[in-house]
Design an enzyme around this catalytic site. Structure first.
Site, PDB file in Angstrom:
ATOM      1  N   LYS A   1      12.775 -28.372 -27.245  1.00  0.00           N
ATOM      2  CA  LYS A   1      12.699 -29.795 -26.889  1.00  0.00           C
ATOM      3  C   LYS A   1      11.262 -30.152 -26.510  1.00  0.00           C
ATOM      4  O   LYS A   1      10.585 -29.375 -25.819  1.00  0.00           O
ATOM      5  CB  LYS A   1      13.657 -30.062 -25.723  1.00  0.00           C
ATOM      6  CG  LYS A   1      13.859 -31.532 -25.367  1.00  0.00           C
ATOM      7  CD  LYS A   1      14.911 -31.664 -24.249  1.00  0.00           C
ATOM      8  CE  LYS A   1      15.230 -33.104 -23.910  1.00  0.00           C
ATOM      9  NZ  LYS A   1      16.275 -33.223 -22.866  1.00  0.00           N
TER      10      LYS A   1
ATOM     11  N   SER B   1      19.888 -36.620 -24.096  1.00  0.00           N
ATOM     12  CA  SER B   1      18.553 -36.821 -24.601  1.00  0.00           C
ATOM     13  C   SER B   1      18.053 -35.725 -25.548  1.00  0.00           C
ATOM     14  O   SER B   1      17.065 -35.943 -26.249  1.00  0.00           O
ATOM     15  CB  SER B   1      17.573 -36.940 -23.433  1.00  0.00           C
ATOM     16  OG  SER B   1      17.525 -35.733 -22.699  1.00  0.00           O
TER      17      SER B   1
ATOM     18  N   SER C   1      22.475 -34.031 -20.962  1.00  0.00           N
ATOM     19  CA  SER C   1      21.605 -34.074 -22.150  1.00  0.00           C
ATOM     20  C   SER C   1      21.631 -32.860 -23.054  1.00  0.00           C
ATOM     21  O   SER C   1      21.049 -32.900 -24.135  1.00  0.00           O
ATOM     22  CB  SER C   1      20.167 -34.330 -21.726  1.00  0.00           C
ATOM     23  OG  SER C   1      19.986 -35.696 -21.515  1.00  0.00           O
TER      24      SER C   1
HETATM   25  N1  GLN Z   1      21.968 -39.654 -20.354  1.00  0.00           N
HETATM   26  C1  GLN Z   1      21.610 -39.349 -19.009  1.00  0.00           C
HETATM   27  C2  GLN Z   1      20.416 -40.170 -18.597  1.00  0.00           C
HETATM   28  O1  GLN Z   1      20.064 -41.026 -19.308  1.00  0.00           O
HETATM   29  C3  GLN Z   1      21.352 -37.901 -18.871  1.00  0.00           C
HETATM   30  C4  GLN Z   1      20.052 -37.506 -19.423  1.00  0.00           C
HETATM   31  C5  GLN Z   1      19.759 -36.063 -19.213  1.00  0.00           C
HETATM   32  O2  GLN Z   1      20.641 -35.269 -18.946  1.00  0.00           O
HETATM   33  N2  GLN Z   1      18.487 -35.768 -19.269  1.00  0.00           N
HETATM   34  O3  GLN Z   1      19.845 -39.970 -17.579  1.00  0.00           O
END
Ligand code: GLN
Length: 472
Positions: free
Chosen positions: A68, A143, A167
């Protein structure tokens, strides 16, 4: 060549170690697939040869990996999906990535992500959205959507991501692969570009549970550069279990009913039936505070983010706006460099932490966080694991939720309680709904990774999910 594509990472690594497959051939095969990516899954792909410094006799067998974007990787663009970090090439490598390289996995690509990991669809990336290989009109989740899409499409054999509120698990579910969020502290956060430091945790996104175990095994461990890292109390074992005899599964009532799409629920019920056939007992359990997870998370995560993102001022890394004086340079850099969601969260977080509102918002959210952790503690008195659908729905259409942040936040309904409690959870693919993958989530007590992997392995064998359609 298609024969190579059919191999899991563990199988490919085994062939390299046995001398049946040349590491350079495996590298070139995936390099060429990654370079031909038409899903926008990557922010950078190595176009050179197999880095010779990596020793393929290690447990990861020379099998290339996608990382990532937010993992700092020496000399390689590491931008966390943000324009404010455009062109940033760190002088050091994140501990997790370094351990993977030491284990024998060369970094082939950086994967696309929502800016600073804020999002559930990868549409918040400053470098354009990633497409879902199952249906290119749909999001891959987020994400870590680039990692999930790339693994599902066979553009990389395996990948890592980070999970703050879901994410890793949610994009894994939406792309039909395995995603594991470890116990908080199992993996070092050193060199991970921070979003919400009390929640962020790195973990694998892979084709199957064995691949996830292999990556986790290489990544875990305490690290003097991250004082919150602990490692795990026992080495990660490769999962062997083929049944669930004696395993007590608690179905979280609050996370597996209202608000979940019927097709997702149907797959969930089917998997519970399989679990029973494998010998598990399945009963409902209560997590009374879990429905408040979203509200607590969207105060705590933005609060921490607003503080973590204060460092991007145009002086030290990435983008710097042209301006006549210092203050204008700061403000213009942030104005130009951050996307809408990052700005929204900086404002939300700053507000929640402001002196007059601290107790009412941030303080209250922290109390809810404790209550959620206690709900899980109570569940462990009766159950080995708590199970839920991973995501309330299947992959949604690109653009369908971008105008409505609350609708976007609700994607994390089933995944935020676990990071709030610091506990591990895995998502495995458990079927299709309308031709799109669905995920099944297994959460366990802190440090129960080996048991989670075993249970997930037993279920995976019995479910027999076929992800090959996404690799066509
Ligand atoms: N979708 C969640 C957010 O927008 C989780 C994102 C994540 O786990 N980095 O914060």
């Amino acid at each position: 060549m298609t024969e190579l594509l059919a191999l899991t990472a563990a199988q490919a690594g085994e062939r390299v170690r046995q001398g049946d497959l040349e590491r350079g051939e495996l590298w070139r095969f995936y390099r060429d697939r990654a370079l031909a990516d038409d899903l926008n899954a990557f922010t950078w792909v190595c176009d050179g040869d197999d880095p010779e410094a990596i020793d393929p006799s290690g447990p990861l067998g020379g099998v290339p990996i996608g990382v990532k974007d937010l993992f700092c990787t020496e000399g390689v663009p590491s931008q966390a999906g943000s324009r404010i970090l455009e062109g940033y090439r760190p002088p050091y490598t994140a501990t997790a990535v370094e351990r993977l390289m030491r284990g024998g996995a060369p970094v082939l690509a950086k994967t696309n992500q929502d800016e600073f990991a804020m999002g559930s669809s990868t549409e918040n990336s400053g470098y354009g959205p990633t497409l879902n290989p199952w249906d290119r009109t749909r999001v891959p989740g987020g994400s870590s959507g680039g990692s999930a899409a790339a693994v599902a499409a066979g553009l990389v054999p395996w990948a890592i991501g980070t999970d703050t509120g879901g994410s890793i698990r949610q994009p894994a579910a939406l792309c039909g692969i395995v995603g594991l969020k470890p116990t908080y502290g199992a993996v070092s956060r050193y060199g991970m570009i921070a979003f919400a430091s009390s929640l962020d945790q790195a973990g694998p996104l892979t084709r199957d549970v064995t691949d996830a175990a292999l990556l986790l095994q290489a990544m875990v461990g305490a690290d003097s550069c991250d004082s919150t890292s602990l490692g795990l109390p026992e080495p990660v074992r490769l999962p062997q279990a083929t049944d669930l005899r004696g395993i007590r599964l608690g179905v979280a009532e609050e996370l597996s009913g209202e608000g979940i799409e019927p097709g997702v629920l149907a797959a969930f019920e089917q998997t519970l039936e399989i679990a029973r056939e494998l010998g598990a007992t399945v009963e409902t359990t209560r997590l009374p505070h879990a429905p408040h997870g979203i509200a607590a998370y969207y105060l705590i995560a933005p609060a921490e983010a607003s503080s973590n993102l204060a460092r991007y001022d145009g002086v030290r890394y990435g983008h710097r706006a042209a301006a006549g004086d210092l203050l204008t340079m700061y403000t213009r850099t942030r104005e130009e460099g951050f996307g809408e969601e990052a700005k929204r969260r900086i404002m939300l977080g700053t507000y929640a932490l402001s002196s007059g509102y601290y107790d009412a918002y941030y303080g209250r959210a922290q109390k809810v966080r404790t209550l959620i952790a206690q709900d899980f503690q109570k569940a462990w008195e009766r159950f080995d694991f708590v199970v839920t659908p991973t995501s309330p729905g299947v992959a949604f259409e690109l653009g369908s939720k971008t105008a409505d942040p609350l609708a976007m936040y609700l994607n994390d309904y089933c995944t935020v309680p676990m990071p709030l409690a610091g506990i591990p959870a895995i998502s495995i693919p458990n079927g299709l709904s309308d031709g799109l993958p669905v995920g099944f989530q297994i959460a366990g007590p802190a440090f129960s990774e080996n048991r989670i992997l075993d249970a997930a392995h037993a279920l995976e064998q019995a479910i027999g999910f076929d992800g090959s359609a996404a690799r066509a």
